[in-house]
Design a protein around this motif. Structure first.
Motif, PDB file in Angstrom:
ATOM      1  N   PHE A   1      21.576  27.487  46.625  1.00 28.49           N
ATOM      2  CA  PHE A   1      22.187  26.230  46.204  1.00 28.49           C
ATOM      3  C   PHE A   1      21.758  25.118  47.167  1.00 28.49           C
ATOM      4  N   VAL A   2      21.239  24.043  46.609  1.00 28.25           N
ATOM      5  CA  VAL A   2      20.860  22.870  47.398  1.00 28.25           C
ATOM      6  C   VAL A   2      21.739  21.721  46.923  1.00 28.25           C
ATOM      7  N   SER A   3      22.579  21.234  47.801  1.00 23.95           N
ATOM      8  CA  SER A   3      23.520  20.186  47.436  1.00 23.95           C
ATOM      9  C   SER A   3      23.105  18.849  48.031  1.00 23.95           C
ATOM     10  N   VAL A   4      23.093  17.815  47.194  1.00 25.51           N
ATOM     11  CA  VAL A   4      22.875  16.450  47.678  1.00 25.51           C
ATOM     12  C   VAL A   4      24.136  15.616  47.455  1.00 25.51           C
ATOM     13  N   MET A   5      25.268  16.296  47.323  1.00 24.48           N
ATOM     14  CA  MET A   5      26.540  15.606  47.139  1.00 24.48           C
ATOM     15  C   MET A   5      27.071  15.125  48.483  1.00 24.48           C
ATOM     16  N   ALA A   6      27.387  13.859  48.581  1.00 25.06           N
ATOM     17  CA  ALA A   6      27.947  13.320  49.824  1.00 25.06           C
ATOM     18  C   ALA A   6      29.354  13.866  50.035  1.00 25.06           C
ATOM     19  N   GLY A   7      29.665  14.192  51.279  1.00 27.33           N
ATOM     20  CA  GLY A   7      31.030  14.534  51.642  1.00 27.33           C
ATOM     21  C   GLY A   7      31.483  15.934  51.311  1.00 27.33           C
ATOM     22  N   LYS A   8      30.617  16.767  50.756  1.00 23.16           N
ATOM     23  CA  LYS A   8      30.997  18.145  50.440  1.00 23.16           C
ATOM     24  C   LYS A   8      30.356  19.090  51.449  1.00 23.16           C
ATOM     25  N   THR A   9      31.178  19.733  52.266  1.00 22.90           N
ATOM     26  CA  THR A   9      30.670  20.605  53.308  1.00 22.90           C
ATOM     27  C   THR A   9      30.192  21.932  52.744  1.00 22.90           C
ATOM     28  N   VAL A  10      29.420  22.640  53.558  1.00 22.91           N
ATOM     29  CA  VAL A  10      28.967  23.973  53.160  1.00 22.91           C
ATOM     30  C   VAL A  10      30.169  24.870  52.914  1.00 22.91           C
ATOM     31  N   ALA A  11      31.156  24.827  53.796  1.00 21.01           N
ATOM     32  CA  ALA A  11      32.352  25.660  53.623  1.00 21.01           C
ATOM     33  C   ALA A  11      33.089  25.302  52.340  1.00 21.01           C
ATOM     34  N   GLY A  12      33.180  24.022  52.038  1.00 14.13           N
ATOM     35  CA  GLY A  12      33.851  23.603  50.810  1.00 14.13           C
ATOM     36  C   GLY A  12      33.142  24.100  49.575  1.00 14.13           C
ATOM     37  N   MET A  13      31.815  24.069  49.609  1.00 11.91           N
ATOM     38  CA  MET A  13      31.053  24.534  48.444  1.00 11.91           C
ATOM     39  C   MET A  13      31.095  26.042  48.295  1.00 11.91           C
ATOM     40  N   THR A  14      31.000  26.776  49.396  1.00  6.58           N
ATOM     41  CA  THR A  14      31.076  28.232  49.283  1.00  6.58           C
ATOM     42  C   THR A  14      32.455  28.662  48.812  1.00  6.58           C
ATOM     43  N   GLY A  15      33.476  27.870  49.156  1.00  5.67           N
ATOM     44  CA  GLY A  15      34.813  28.173  48.662  1.00  5.67           C
ATOM     45  C   GLY A  15      34.909  28.084  47.156  1.00  5.67           C
ATOM     46  N   LEU A  16      34.148  27.177  46.549  1.00  5.29           N
ATOM     47  CA  LEU A  16      34.156  27.016  45.099  1.00  5.29           C
ATOM     48  C   LEU A  16      33.195  27.970  44.402  1.00  5.29           C
TER      49      LEU A  16
END
Length: 270
Positions: free
Chosen positions: A93-108
């Motif tokens: 997963f490559v995220s270019v979303m501002a303000g979303k941390t790696v931990a936050g994304m792995t949580g989802l």
């Protein structure tokens, strides 16, 4: 053209997502599926990839090697859980979303998700962007190299060793084009105030900013030396710089502006 990129799922095809997709198509992506509810956003790519209105409509047999998250940050909680099956299959997963941390994304996405967090800027639209990226836990060197290739399609890439550095990157590079556009804007306004015709003022301001940027990019000298080279002793430029570089003027204001933007980035990240 032989495909040079693996199958990609792009979630969100706004200005940044569209710029990246255009770059990947030029490089010969093997297969691209785009999740974008607004038909006008994907109209320029008609016939060059599959388009879905939501993650629920992604073709059942599609197995992307990379999922690029370019949706608005506030839409992440709705969009990411539907992509969790790709995380379980080992997709990057490559995220270019501002303000979303790696931990936050792995949580989802699930605790095993492999995430690269990146912050590009809008000159990506003309392949002149700058992107800073951070590889989260578990991302392999091969996956990092793949992410670098994807992000390099729209400009230069630099890798960070600490995720926290994304916040000042967002303030400087992410917001930087707005500050440069403001410079062109105020130059144009000041030129008009000094009696120049509006059309000429606009041409001069834009070309001065873009030409100076090209010179800066091409020169081995640092910005301070290039500034000095333009500044004749006791001349007109020196007089102007005496105003701009006064203790309470431009340098201090820029430092305060970057500090404010960095603080806001941290707030958005929670």
């Amino acid at each position: 053209m032989a495909a040079s990129l693996p199958a990609i799922l792009l979630v969100g095809c706004g200005k940044m997502g569209g710029a990246m997709l255009e770059g990947w198509l030029e490089q010969g992506v093997s297969q691209a599926v785009v999740v974008e509810p607004h038909a006008e956003a994907v109209a320029p790519f008609a016939g060059r990839g599959a388009v879905c209105a939501s993650v629920d409509a992604i073709p059942a047999g599609f197995a992307p090697a990379v999922v690029v998250l370019a949706t608005k940050p506030q839409q992440a909680e709705a969009a990411l859980p539907g992509c969790a099956r790709f995380a379980r299959a080992g997709a990057l997963f490559v995220s270019v979303m501002a303000g979303k941390t790696v931990a936050g994304m792995t949580g989802l996405l699930g605790g095993s998700a492999l995430v690269v967090r990146a912050m590009p800027n809008t000159p990506a639209a003309v392949r002149q962007g700058f992107t800073a990226a951070f590889a989260g836990p578990g991302v392999t060197e091969a996956q990092r190299a793949l992410a670098d290739t994807l992000l390099s399609a729209v400009g230069e890439v630099a890798w960070l060793e600490e995720e926290a550095l994304i916040d000042p990157v967002t303030a400087v590079s992410g917001g930087g084009p707005a500050y440069v556009f403001l410079l062109a804007e105020v130059l144009e306004k000041a030129a008009i105030e000094q009696g120049l015709p509006p059309a000429l003022a606009r041409r001069m301001a834009r070309r001065t900013v873009s030409g100076s940027g090209a010179l800066l990019a091409a020169s081995p000298l640092d910005a301070a030396q290039l500034r000095i080279n333009v500044t004749s002793p006791k001349g007109t430029t020196e007089r102007a710089l005496n105003v701009l570089m006064a203790p309470e003027a431009w340098p201090r204001l820029m430092s305060e502006a970057i500090a404010a933007a960095t603080a806001r980035s941290r707030e958005l990240a929670g």
